[in-house]
Design a protein around this motif. Sequence first.
Motif, PDB file in Angstrom:
ATOM      1  N   LEU A  81      29.418  64.086  48.835  1.00  0.00           N
ATOM      2  CA  LEU A  81      30.850  64.220  49.071  1.00  0.00           C
ATOM      3  C   LEU A  81      31.336  63.052  49.914  1.00  0.00           C
ATOM      4  N   PHE A  82      32.658  62.995  50.086  1.00  0.00           N
ATOM      5  CA  PHE A  82      33.254  61.984  50.949  1.00  0.00           C
ATOM      6  C   PHE A  82      34.577  62.502  51.495  1.00  0.00           C
ATOM      7  N   MET A  83      34.918  62.032  52.680  1.00  0.00           N
ATOM      8  CA  MET A  83      36.254  62.213  53.243  1.00  0.00           C
ATOM      9  C   MET A  83      36.590  60.944  54.005  1.00  0.00           C
ATOM     10  N   LEU A  84      37.701  60.303  53.628  1.00  0.00           N
ATOM     11  CA  LEU A  84      38.126  59.028  54.183  1.00  0.00           C
ATOM     12  C   LEU A  84      39.540  59.125  54.719  1.00  0.00           C
ATOM     13  N   GLU A  85      39.817  58.353  55.757  1.00  0.00           N
ATOM     14  CA  GLU A  85      41.179  58.190  56.251  1.00  0.00           C
ATOM     15  C   GLU A  85      41.593  56.739  56.027  1.00  0.00           C
ATOM     16  N   ILE A  86      42.783  56.537  55.472  1.00  0.00           N
ATOM     17  CA  ILE A  86      43.279  55.192  55.193  1.00  0.00           C
ATOM     18  C   ILE A  86      44.683  55.057  55.763  1.00  0.00           C
ATOM     19  N   LYS A  87      44.940  53.963  56.474  1.00  0.00           N
ATOM     20  CA  LYS A  87      46.266  53.690  57.018  1.00  0.00           C
ATOM     21  C   LYS A  87      46.674  52.274  56.625  1.00  0.00           C
ATOM     22  N   THR A  88      47.904  52.144  56.123  1.00  0.00           N
ATOM     23  CA  THR A  88      48.396  50.837  55.714  1.00  0.00           C
ATOM     24  C   THR A  88      49.517  50.352  56.626  1.00  0.00           C
ATOM     25  N   ILE A  89      49.600  49.052  56.765  1.00  0.00           N
ATOM     26  CA  ILE A  89      50.727  48.399  57.429  1.00  0.00           C
ATOM     27  C   ILE A  89      51.617  47.738  56.383  1.00  0.00           C
ATOM     28  N   GLU A  90      50.989  47.176  55.355  1.00  0.00           N
ATOM     29  CA  GLU A  90      51.687  46.559  54.229  1.00  0.00           C
ATOM     30  C   GLU A  90      51.323  47.308  52.951  1.00  0.00           C
ATOM     31  N   ASP A  91      52.048  47.040  51.855  1.00  0.00           N
ATOM     32  CA  ASP A  91      51.678  47.594  50.556  1.00  0.00           C
ATOM     33  C   ASP A  91      50.231  47.219  50.254  1.00  0.00           C
ATOM     34  N   TYR A  92      49.488  48.155  49.629  1.00  0.00           N
ATOM     35  CA  TYR A  92      48.054  47.945  49.419  1.00  0.00           C
ATOM     36  C   TYR A  92      47.642  48.566  48.096  1.00  0.00           C
ATOM     37  N   ILE A  93      46.881  47.822  47.296  1.00  0.00           N
ATOM     38  CA  ILE A  93      46.343  48.353  46.039  1.00  0.00           C
ATOM     39  C   ILE A  93      44.995  49.013  46.332  1.00  0.00           C
ATOM     40  N   LEU A  94      44.941  50.322  46.120  1.00  0.00           N
ATOM     41  CA  LEU A  94      43.721  51.084  46.381  1.00  0.00           C
ATOM     42  C   LEU A  94      42.873  51.128  45.124  1.00  0.00           C
ATOM     43  N   ASP A  95      41.653  50.639  45.241  1.00  0.00           N
ATOM     44  CA  ASP A  95      40.718  50.634  44.116  1.00  0.00           C
ATOM     45  C   ASP A  95      39.447  51.337  44.563  1.00  0.00           C
ATOM     46  N   THR A  96      39.217  52.543  44.049  1.00  0.00           N
ATOM     47  CA  THR A  96      38.041  53.321  44.444  1.00  0.00           C
ATOM     48  C   THR A  96      36.880  53.165  43.471  1.00  0.00           C
ATOM     49  N   SER A  97      37.046  52.393  42.427  1.00  0.00           N
ATOM     50  CA  SER A  97      35.975  52.249  41.437  1.00  0.00           C
ATOM     51  C   SER A  97      34.727  51.673  42.104  1.00  0.00           C
ATOM     52  N   ASN A  98      33.589  52.299  41.808  1.00  0.00           N
ATOM     53  CA  ASN A  98      32.282  51.915  42.348  1.00  0.00           C
ATOM     54  C   ASN A  98      32.164  52.115  43.860  1.00  0.00           C
ATOM     55  N   ASN A 121      52.983  51.316  55.687  1.00  0.00           N
ATOM     56  CA  ASN A 121      53.114  52.345  56.727  1.00  0.00           C
ATOM     57  C   ASN A 121      52.820  53.741  56.190  1.00  0.00           C
ATOM     58  N   SER A 122      51.806  53.824  55.323  1.00  0.00           N
ATOM     59  CA  SER A 122      51.372  55.109  54.778  1.00  0.00           C
ATOM     60  C   SER A 122      50.043  55.520  55.400  1.00  0.00           C
ATOM     61  N   HIS A 123      49.772  56.820  55.314  1.00  0.00           N
ATOM     62  CA  HIS A 123      48.579  57.412  55.905  1.00  0.00           C
ATOM     63  C   HIS A 123      48.014  58.387  54.879  1.00  0.00           C
ATOM     64  N   LEU A 124      46.777  58.155  54.438  1.00  0.00           N
ATOM     65  CA  LEU A 124      46.150  58.982  53.405  1.00  0.00           C
ATOM     66  C   LEU A 124      44.845  59.576  53.920  1.00  0.00           C
ATOM     67  N   LEU A 125      44.494  60.740  53.364  1.00  0.00           N
ATOM     68  CA  LEU A 125      43.150  61.285  53.459  1.00  0.00           C
ATOM     69  C   LEU A 125      42.611  61.417  52.047  1.00  0.00           C
ATOM     70  N   LEU A 126      41.453  60.839  51.782  1.00  0.00           N
ATOM     71  CA  LEU A 126      40.787  60.963  50.494  1.00  0.00           C
ATOM     72  C   LEU A 126      39.579  61.868  50.668  1.00  0.00           C
TER      73      LEU A 126
END
Length: 290
Positions: A175-192, A235-240
């Motif tokens: 399993l995984f749990m990640l926290e991600i915070k951006t300051i600028e627009d960001y392309i999220l690529d989770t492949s591999n 300026n977004s905040h994600l949990l994956l």
Amino acid sequence: MSNRGLIIAERSRDIGDFLVGRLIPFRKKRMIGPFIFIDHMGPVNLGPERYLDVDQHPHIGLATLTYMLEGEIMHEDSLGTKQRITPGSVNWMIAGKGVSHTERTPADLRDGRSLVAHGYQIWVALPKDLENTDPKFYHFGADELPQWQDGSTSFKLIAGNGYGKTSPVPVHSPLFMLEIKTIEDYILDTSNELSGEIGICIVKGSILACDNEIKSGNILVSKVSDVCKIEVKANSHLLLFGGEPFNEERHIYWNFVSHSKRTVDEARESWKNRTFPMMKTDKTYVPLPG
């Protein structure tokens, strides 16, 4: 349900590669990998007269993960644990065959001040052969969790494995749990980078997925292999979170989780009859619902 994915909102909707909706479980998607329940706490204002007091209640068949964004909670349980959790740290309680606990605003903060509580309480189902394991409790400070940057975007691996890193939280299945915070627009690529089903919880801000803008308060769900490019706005905040799903269905009743309905029923009767493992330091008791 096809593998094309879901978005989870209060009324889930399909946008192509994802389901969108609000937290789990929901009607179209009961689990994401081994994650079976996610509860968004707040943000809620506390004090000067009202504080967080979750009285003694039970769990079986799962591990609880508490992650605070703001505010502090004092955890106590039937193992004798007393652990304060602060923002960015992790409380990981393996309920196994049975544990009871309370969660309260710490006593030293009950001085009339105004407080904010904001965080997530998450249940991770245990593998079938570990559902009856002995209960345990672990705490990890924020500085013990892997953290890194990709440009101006920050990452923290809260639990499990991802991006070539491993969290110290002792999980029991992939399993995984990640926290991600951006300051600028960001392309999220989770492949591999991540393995298994994936859920994307938008804590703050928004993302663009499959030509749809999804705002805070929603979760997207998809298979990692199905994910289209996701643009995370500034300026977004994600949990994956996610991972490999189990082969067996899980039964869930109140705070009890098991592949066996009989086990759930037995725990229910044990709590009702007060023969369940109980705390020695707290005499409160949350009755069965209904």
